[in-house]
Motif scaffolding. Sequence first.
Motif, mmCIF file in Angstrom:
data_model
loop_
_atom_site.group_PDB
_atom_site.id
_atom_site.type_symbol
_atom_site.label_atom_id
_atom_site.label_comp_id
_atom_site.label_asym_id
_atom_site.label_seq_id
_atom_site.Cartn_x
_atom_site.Cartn_y
_atom_site.Cartn_z
ATOM 1 N N MET A 1 0.842 -1.191 0.000
ATOM 2 C CA MET A 1 0.000 0.000 0.000
ATOM 3 C C MET A 1 0.884 1.251 0.000
ATOM 4 S SD MET A 1 -3.150 0.916 0.039
ATOM 5 C CE MET A 1 -3.979 2.455 0.250
ATOM 6 N N SER A 2 0.561 2.178 -0.831
ATOM 7 C CA SER A 2 1.335 3.411 -0.959
ATOM 8 C C SER A 2 1.082 4.360 0.204
ATOM 9 C CB SER A 2 0.939 4.137 -2.252
ATOM 10 O OG SER A 2 1.171 3.337 -3.370
ATOM 11 N N GLN A 3 2.102 5.127 0.531
ATOM 12 C CA GLN A 3 1.949 6.199 1.512
ATOM 13 C C GLN A 3 1.270 7.375 0.820
ATOM 14 O OE1 GLN A 3 5.747 7.415 2.933
ATOM 15 N NE2 GLN A 3 6.166 5.517 3.994
ATOM 16 N N ILE A 4 0.276 7.978 1.497
ATOM 17 C CA ILE A 4 -0.422 9.138 0.951
ATOM 18 C C ILE A 4 -0.575 10.156 2.077
ATOM 19 C CG2 ILE A 4 -2.500 9.966 -0.220
ATOM 20 C CD1 ILE A 4 -2.926 7.088 -1.239
ATOM 21 N N PRO A 5 0.432 11.029 2.279
ATOM 22 C CA PRO A 5 0.347 12.013 3.368
ATOM 23 C C PRO A 5 -0.884 12.916 3.226
ATOM 24 C CG PRO A 5 2.584 11.878 2.535
ATOM 25 C CD PRO A 5 1.722 11.082 1.594
ATOM 26 N N ALA A 6 -1.590 13.114 4.346
ATOM 27 C CA ALA A 6 -2.835 13.885 4.348
ATOM 28 C C ALA A 6 -2.614 15.383 4.132
ATOM 29 C CB ALA A 6 -3.575 13.652 5.666
ATOM 30 N N ASN A 7 -1.406 15.885 4.391
ATOM 31 C CA ASN A 7 -1.157 17.325 4.300
ATOM 32 C C ASN A 7 -0.852 17.809 2.884
ATOM 33 O OD1 ASN A 7 1.379 15.911 4.478
ATOM 34 N ND2 ASN A 7 2.374 17.863 4.841
ATOM 35 N N LEU A 8 -0.815 16.891 1.917
ATOM 36 C CA LEU A 8 -0.474 17.257 0.546
ATOM 37 C C LEU A 8 -1.701 17.212 -0.352
ATOM 38 C CD1 LEU A 8 2.797 15.123 0.202
ATOM 39 C CD2 LEU A 8 2.594 17.543 0.827
ATOM 40 N N ARG A 9 -1.580 17.816 -1.543
ATOM 41 C CA ARG A 9 -2.584 17.709 -2.599
ATOM 42 C C ARG A 9 -1.953 16.835 -3.688
ATOM 43 N NH1 ARG A 9 -7.412 19.804 -0.686
ATOM 44 N NH2 ARG A 9 -8.101 20.335 -2.775
ATOM 45 N N TYR A 10 -2.790 16.321 -4.591
ATOM 46 C CA TYR A 10 -2.318 15.359 -5.586
ATOM 47 C C TYR A 10 -2.937 15.622 -6.950
ATOM 48 C CZ TYR A 10 -0.832 13.052 -1.362
ATOM 49 O OH TYR A 10 -0.230 12.792 -0.164
ATOM 50 N N SER A 11 -2.204 15.239 -7.996
ATOM 51 C CA SER A 11 -2.741 15.299 -9.353
ATOM 52 C C SER A 11 -3.082 13.882 -9.796
ATOM 53 C CB SER A 11 -1.717 15.904 -10.316
ATOM 54 O OG SER A 11 -0.648 15.006 -10.516
#
Length: 133
Positions: A1-11
Amino acid sequence: MSQIPANLRYSDSHEWIQDNGDGTATIGITDHAQQALGDVVFVELPEVGAELATGEEFGVVESVKAASDLYAPLGGEVVEVNALLEESPESVNESPYDDAWLIKVRLTEPDELESLLDADAYGELVAGEEESD
């Protein structure tokens, strides 16, 4: 499972974006993207001063498996590039959210940040892609 930090936005093209709070944003590739690429061997980035339009190609990440274009999630002027990646492109695999950021951009339209995916929405995108693999 990939890490997905909550404080960032994503494309949806797998770049992460950190709002630096001063009209600039830091951009990198996500943990999911670096895992899909495999061992990164080369990173090509734009020059400082380059003007980027939203959605425009701004560089390339090459791995032992493939080359992948990088797309600007936001428009603006490149104010800094990560020189570490020239000597140590493998740091993209080791630390995609910390040491291996790609570029910093002075945003043309800071409000564009709101149009990007939050961590939950990006997590759903990644889960959908992993199911279709």
